[in-house]
Design a protein around this motif. Structure first.
Motif, PDB file in Angstrom:
ATOM      1  N   GLU A  22      -5.323   6.802  -3.611  1.00 54.78           N
ATOM      2  CA  GLU A  22      -4.102   7.777  -3.387  1.00 54.78           C
ATOM      3  C   GLU A  22      -3.843   7.874  -1.947  1.00 54.78           C
ATOM      4  O   GLU A  22      -2.591   7.682  -1.466  1.00 54.78           O
ATOM      5  CB  GLU A  22      -4.099   9.121  -4.403  1.00 54.78           C
ATOM      6  N   LYS A  23      -4.735   8.086  -1.318  1.00 53.00           N
ATOM      7  CA  LYS A  23      -4.758   8.666   0.115  1.00 53.00           C
ATOM      8  C   LYS A  23      -4.112   7.280   0.784  1.00 53.00           C
ATOM      9  O   LYS A  23      -3.423   7.408   2.119  1.00 53.00           O
ATOM     10  CB  LYS A  23      -6.071   8.952   0.732  1.00 53.00           C
ATOM     11  N   THR A  24      -4.657   6.099   0.663  1.00 53.81           N
ATOM     12  CA  THR A  24      -4.252   4.958   1.223  1.00 53.81           C
ATOM     13  C   THR A  24      -2.845   4.617   0.791  1.00 53.81           C
ATOM     14  O   THR A  24      -1.944   4.260   1.695  1.00 53.81           O
ATOM     15  CB  THR A  24      -5.290   3.683   0.801  1.00 53.81           C
ATOM     16  N   ALA A  25      -2.572   4.684  -0.166  1.00 53.38           N
ATOM     17  CA  ALA A  25      -1.051   4.388  -0.709  1.00 53.38           C
ATOM     18  C   ALA A  25      -0.079   5.365  -0.066  1.00 53.38           C
ATOM     19  O   ALA A  25       0.967   4.964   0.447  1.00 53.38           O
ATOM     20  CB  ALA A  25      -1.061   4.774  -2.236  1.00 53.38           C
ATOM     21  N   VAL A  26      -0.447   6.610   0.109  1.00 51.49           N
ATOM     22  CA  VAL A  26       0.261   7.507   0.858  1.00 51.49           C
ATOM     23  C   VAL A  26       0.600   7.274   2.358  1.00 51.49           C
ATOM     24  O   VAL A  26       1.631   7.252   2.850  1.00 51.49           O
ATOM     25  CB  VAL A  26      -0.120   8.952   0.713  1.00 51.49           C
ATOM     26  N   SER A  27      -0.688   6.994   2.820  1.00 52.91           N
ATOM     27  CA  SER A  27      -0.665   6.651   4.239  1.00 52.91           C
ATOM     28  C   SER A  27       0.114   5.377   4.581  1.00 52.91           C
ATOM     29  O   SER A  27       0.925   5.496   5.625  1.00 52.91           O
ATOM     30  CB  SER A  27      -2.133   6.444   4.689  1.00 52.91           C
ATOM     31  N   ILE A  28       0.253   4.321   3.878  1.00 49.98           N
ATOM     32  CA  ILE A  28       1.066   3.177   4.130  1.00 49.98           C
ATOM     33  C   ILE A  28       2.531   3.520   3.668  1.00 49.98           C
ATOM     34  O   ILE A  28       3.168   3.195   4.630  1.00 49.98           O
ATOM     35  CB  ILE A  28       0.471   2.035   3.210  1.00 49.98           C
ATOM     36  N   SER A  29       2.459   4.221   2.836  1.00 46.55           N
ATOM     37  CA  SER A  29       4.177   4.620   2.569  1.00 46.55           C
ATOM     38  C   SER A  29       4.777   5.526   3.662  1.00 46.55           C
ATOM     39  O   SER A  29       5.951   5.402   4.126  1.00 46.55           O
ATOM     40  CB  SER A  29       4.205   5.458   1.215  1.00 46.55           C
ATOM     41  N   LEU A  30       3.893   6.476   3.980  1.00 47.41           N
ATOM     42  CA  LEU A  30       4.422   7.243   5.163  1.00 47.41           C
ATOM     43  C   LEU A  30       4.826   6.299   6.402  1.00 47.41           C
ATOM     44  O   LEU A  30       5.558   6.465   7.267  1.00 47.41           O
ATOM     45  CB  LEU A  30       2.954   8.313   5.639  1.00 47.41           C
ATOM     46  N   CYS A  31       3.667   5.584   6.838  1.00 45.55           N
ATOM     47  CA  CYS A  31       3.804   4.590   7.927  1.00 45.55           C
ATOM     48  C   CYS A  31       5.300   3.858   7.676  1.00 45.55           C
ATOM     49  O   CYS A  31       5.870   3.528   8.772  1.00 45.55           O
ATOM     50  CB  CYS A  31       2.851   3.574   8.178  1.00 45.55           C
ATOM     51  N   LYS A  32       5.536   3.478   6.530  1.00 46.14           N
ATOM     52  CA  LYS A  32       6.855   2.641   6.123  1.00 46.14           C
ATOM     53  C   LYS A  32       7.951   3.696   6.597  1.00 46.14           C
ATOM     54  O   LYS A  32       8.923   3.169   7.215  1.00 46.14           O
ATOM     55  CB  LYS A  32       6.734   2.388   4.582  1.00 46.14           C
TER      56      LYS A  32
END
Length: 234
Positions: free
Chosen positions: A64-74
């Motif tokens: 979840e942390k990785t998915a959120v981090s990538i989405s935030l960067c997007k």
């Protein structure tokens, strides 16, 4: 890897860049296999950062942390591209505007509605984000009116995305277009077009003459009933 990033970042491959990025959410773990896996699944860095959190979580090793981090960067990337255009000339015809709008809606997995306010020189003055599904153009949303007054815009281009891939307008899209047309007229600016962006293609209310028909058939009394007089006077 950090030394390489600091001294010669241009030499880093896509999977190495992603490997470094993944250090933030994968402490004490070799992120090389995850980086390779993500790029293999989504085809490129752009594909990785354009993927939805749900799709990212389906990849082995992505939490979840990785998915959120990538989405935030997007989201940072999308918002940054928008801000870079403020004060610059943009396309207002369908064929000029569509590639820019594809970039604007890149990675949006939910419906989003934006009004681009421009001046007589086609310079972008503001991108007013009016939200996602269940768009309401009425007295409950004064952002557009405030932006028109604050920027001194003379024209507006409205656009929204259909993540489903279907690009034909709905009855609600027609009603939203009619409301925007009335609101723009009230405040002395022109509505140039309403463009729908989707993975399956694009649609232009202006090119299809749908905007012309809406202007001809608009029921002004019904629209004005939904836009309170107090807000118009303000």
């Amino acid at each position: 890897m950090f030394d390489k990033m600091l001294s010669a970042p241009e030499l880093l491959s896509d999977h190495e860049l992603l490997e470094i990025f993944l250090y933030n959410t994968n402490k004490r773990q070799d992120t090389n296999p995850i980086a390779h896996r993500l790029i293999n699944v989504f085809g490129s860095l752009k594909g990785v950062f354009g993927a939805t959190p749900e799709k990212l979580l389906s990849v082995e090793g992505v939490g979840e942390k990785t998915a959120v981090s990538i989405s935030l960067c997007k989201r940072f990337l999308v918002n940054g591209r928008t801000n870079d255009l403020i004060g610059k000339k943009i396309g207002i015809s369908f064929f000029e505007a569509y590639p820019e709008l594809e970039e604007l809606f890149f990675g949006c997995d939910k419906e989003r509605f934006v009004v681009r306010l421009v001046d007589d020189e086609k310079r972008l003055l503001s991108d007013v984000d009016l939200g996602g599904n269940g768009i309401i153009i009425d007295s409950n949303n004064n952002d557009l009116v405030c932006a028109i007054k604050a920027t001194g815009a003379t024209a507006a281009l409205i656009a929204h995305n259909h993540p489903s891939g279907e690009y034909e307008p709905s009855a609600n899209d027609d009603l939203t277009t009619a409301k925007c047309h009335v609101l723009c007229n009230i405040h002395g600016i022109r509505l140039l077009d309403h463009i729908i962006v989707s993975p399956g293609g694009g649609y232009s209310y202006f090119c299809s003459r749908r905007l012309h028909k809406i202007r001809e058939n608009i029921n002004l009394d019904n629209i004005l009933d939904e836009i309170k007089e107090g807000d118009i006077n303000e």
